[in-house]
Motif scaffolding. Structure first.
Motif, PDB file in Angstrom:
ATOM      1  N   LYS A   9       0.400  -0.847   0.408  1.00  0.00           N
ATOM      2  CA  LYS A   9      -0.119   0.080   0.113  1.00  0.00           C
ATOM      3  C   LYS A   9       0.731   1.245  -0.013  1.00  0.00           C
ATOM      4  O   LYS A   9       0.867   2.577  -0.787  1.00  0.00           O
ATOM      5  CB  LYS A   9      -0.840  -0.127   1.008  1.00  0.00           C
ATOM      6  CG  LYS A   9      -1.459   0.966   1.400  1.00  0.00           C
ATOM      7  CD  LYS A   9      -3.067   1.246   2.498  1.00  0.00           C
ATOM      8  CE  LYS A   9      -3.940   2.408   2.778  1.00  0.00           C
ATOM      9  NZ  LYS A   9      -4.407   2.307   4.033  1.00  0.00           N
ATOM     10  N   ARG A  10       1.656   1.332   0.553  1.00  0.00           N
ATOM     11  CA  ARG A  10       3.487   2.114   0.696  1.00  0.00           C
ATOM     12  C   ARG A  10       2.936   2.236  -0.569  1.00  0.00           C
ATOM     13  O   ARG A  10       3.927   3.831  -1.268  1.00  0.00           O
ATOM     14  CB  ARG A  10       3.574   2.261   2.166  1.00  0.00           C
ATOM     15  CG  ARG A  10       3.542   2.206   3.784  1.00  0.00           C
ATOM     16  CD  ARG A  10       2.798   3.647   3.755  1.00  0.00           C
ATOM     17  NE  ARG A  10       3.457   4.635   3.905  1.00  0.00           N
ATOM     18  CZ  ARG A  10       3.249   5.978   3.595  1.00  0.00           C
ATOM     19  NH1 ARG A  10       1.851   6.221   4.229  1.00  0.00           N
ATOM     20  NH2 ARG A  10       4.226   6.796   3.461  1.00  0.00           N
ATOM     21  N   VAL A  11       3.506   1.885  -1.157  1.00  0.00           N
ATOM     22  CA  VAL A  11       4.005   1.654  -2.103  1.00  0.00           C
ATOM     23  C   VAL A  11       3.423   3.005  -3.239  1.00  0.00           C
ATOM     24  O   VAL A  11       3.648   3.529  -4.268  1.00  0.00           O
ATOM     25  CB  VAL A  11       4.908   0.113  -3.653  1.00  0.00           C
ATOM     26  CG1 VAL A  11       5.047   0.262  -4.327  1.00  0.00           C
ATOM     27  CG2 VAL A  11       6.501   0.122  -2.780  1.00  0.00           C
ATOM     28  N   ARG A  12       2.206   1.642  -3.491  1.00  0.00           N
ATOM     29  CA  ARG A  12       1.376   2.805  -4.419  1.00  0.00           C
ATOM     30  C   ARG A  12       1.217   3.716  -3.774  1.00  0.00           C
ATOM     31  O   ARG A  12       0.832   5.080  -4.809  1.00  0.00           O
ATOM     32  CB  ARG A  12      -0.207   1.800  -3.806  1.00  0.00           C
ATOM     33  CG  ARG A  12      -0.217   0.881  -5.190  1.00  0.00           C
ATOM     34  CD  ARG A  12      -1.731   0.266  -4.598  1.00  0.00           C
ATOM     35  NE  ARG A  12      -2.488  -0.013  -3.178  1.00  0.00           N
ATOM     36  CZ  ARG A  12      -2.571  -0.938  -2.907  1.00  0.00           C
ATOM     37  NH1 ARG A  12      -2.013  -2.053  -2.515  1.00  0.00           N
ATOM     38  NH2 ARG A  12      -3.183  -1.048  -1.541  1.00  0.00           N
ATOM     39  N   GLN A  13       0.738   4.406  -2.632  1.00  0.00           N
ATOM     40  CA  GLN A  13       1.088   5.796  -2.300  1.00  0.00           C
ATOM     41  C   GLN A  13       2.178   6.688  -2.365  1.00  0.00           C
ATOM     42  O   GLN A  13       1.742   7.667  -2.651  1.00  0.00           O
ATOM     43  CB  GLN A  13       0.799   5.674  -0.787  1.00  0.00           C
ATOM     44  CG  GLN A  13      -0.594   5.349   0.072  1.00  0.00           C
ATOM     45  CD  GLN A  13      -0.798   5.441   1.769  1.00  0.00           C
ATOM     46  OE1 GLN A  13       0.087   5.089   2.247  1.00  0.00           O
ATOM     47  NE2 GLN A  13      -2.055   5.810   1.696  1.00  0.00           N
ATOM     48  N   ILE A  14       3.134   5.839  -2.451  1.00  0.00           N
ATOM     49  CA  ILE A  14       4.589   7.035  -2.996  1.00  0.00           C
ATOM     50  C   ILE A  14       4.211   7.193  -4.486  1.00  0.00           C
ATOM     51  O   ILE A  14       4.796   8.292  -4.839  1.00  0.00           O
ATOM     52  CB  ILE A  14       5.265   6.131  -2.619  1.00  0.00           C
ATOM     53  CG1 ILE A  14       5.581   5.497  -1.156  1.00  0.00           C
ATOM     54  CG2 ILE A  14       6.746   6.815  -3.164  1.00  0.00           C
ATOM     55  CD1 ILE A  14       6.509   5.331  -0.743  1.00  0.00           C
ATOM     56  N   GLU A  15       3.700   6.292  -5.598  1.00  0.00           N
ATOM     57  CA  GLU A  15       3.453   6.518  -6.599  1.00  0.00           C
ATOM     58  C   GLU A  15       2.798   7.170  -6.537  1.00  0.00           C
ATOM     59  O   GLU A  15       3.050   8.392  -7.815  1.00  0.00           O
ATOM     60  CB  GLU A  15       3.762   5.113  -7.702  1.00  0.00           C
ATOM     61  CG  GLU A  15       4.483   4.127  -7.971  1.00  0.00           C
ATOM     62  CD  GLU A  15       3.718   2.490  -8.026  1.00  0.00           C
ATOM     63  OE1 GLU A  15       2.384   2.571  -8.411  1.00  0.00           O
ATOM     64  OE2 GLU A  15       4.550   1.982  -8.210  1.00  0.00           O
ATOM     65  N   ARG A  16       1.826   7.635  -6.290  1.00  0.00           N
ATOM     66  CA  ARG A  16       0.293   8.571  -6.928  1.00  0.00           C
ATOM     67  C   ARG A  16       1.116  10.016  -6.367  1.00  0.00           C
ATOM     68  O   ARG A  16       0.923  11.282  -7.096  1.00  0.00           O
ATOM     69  CB  ARG A  16      -0.302   8.188  -5.717  1.00  0.00           C
ATOM     70  CG  ARG A  16      -1.731   7.291  -6.583  1.00  0.00           C
ATOM     71  CD  ARG A  16      -3.155   7.109  -5.786  1.00  0.00           C
ATOM     72  NE  ARG A  16      -2.571   7.200  -4.631  1.00  0.00           N
ATOM     73  CZ  ARG A  16      -2.762   6.304  -3.735  1.00  0.00           C
ATOM     74  NH1 ARG A  16      -3.032   5.146  -4.436  1.00  0.00           N
ATOM     75  NH2 ARG A  16      -3.638   5.947  -2.477  1.00  0.00           N
ATOM     76  N   ARG A  17       2.021   9.949  -4.897  1.00  0.00           N
ATOM     77  CA  ARG A  17       2.297  11.619  -4.545  1.00  0.00           C
ATOM     78  C   ARG A  17       3.672  12.075  -5.173  1.00  0.00           C
ATOM     79  O   ARG A  17       3.675  13.105  -5.521  1.00  0.00           O
ATOM     80  CB  ARG A  17       3.094  10.998  -2.904  1.00  0.00           C
ATOM     81  CG  ARG A  17       3.270  12.493  -2.381  1.00  0.00           C
ATOM     82  CD  ARG A  17       2.381  13.309  -2.255  1.00  0.00           C
ATOM     83  NE  ARG A  17       1.293  13.394  -1.748  1.00  0.00           N
ATOM     84  CZ  ARG A  17       0.063  13.767  -2.204  1.00  0.00           C
ATOM     85  NH1 ARG A  17       0.757  15.255  -2.462  1.00  0.00           N
ATOM     86  NH2 ARG A  17      -0.982  13.437  -1.874  1.00  0.00           N
ATOM     87  N   THR A  18       4.762  10.542  -6.061  1.00  0.00           N
ATOM     88  CA  THR A  18       5.444  10.899  -6.547  1.00  0.00           C
ATOM     89  C   THR A  18       4.634  12.360  -8.299  1.00  0.00           C
ATOM     90  O   THR A  18       5.832  13.195  -8.117  1.00  0.00           O
ATOM     91  CB  THR A  18       6.491  10.281  -6.963  1.00  0.00           C
ATOM     92  OG1 THR A  18       7.008   9.056  -5.870  1.00  0.00           O
ATOM     93  CG2 THR A  18       7.850  10.403  -7.842  1.00  0.00           C
TER      94      THR A  18
END
Length: 87
Positions: A9-18
């Motif tokens: 989930k953190r990986v998905r969130q980081i991708e969106r935030r990036t």
């Protein structure tokens, strides 16, 4: 590689935030480029207007966590002094 559900989930969130941060940084750079171009052309009125448009955008980058506060202040200060020196 992320194995636990929370890490995935953190990986998905980081991708969106990036993506969001990249767009914000690009927008700030565009405003900075407009000021630089106005300074290079020698048109002080255009440079002042461009700086007034760029300043809130740069500071918005601070509130959104894209730029550090001192970095943004330094950029604004240096641009303002260059525009002022055109007089």
């Amino acid at each position: 590689m992320a194995n636990s559900p929370s890490a995935k989930k953190r990986v998905r969130q980081i991708e969106r935030r990036t993506l969001v941060n990249t767009a914000r940084r690009s927008r700030i750079r565009t405003f900075l480029r407009k000021v630089e171009e106005a300074i290079a052309s020698g048109d002080q009125d255009a440079a002042k207007t461009a700086l007034q448009n760029a300043q809130p955008e740069i500071m918005r980058g601070v509130t959104k966590g894209v730029l550090h506060k001192n970095t943004a202040s330094r950029k604004v200060s240096r641009l303002a002094s260059r525009v002022k020196a055109m007089a």
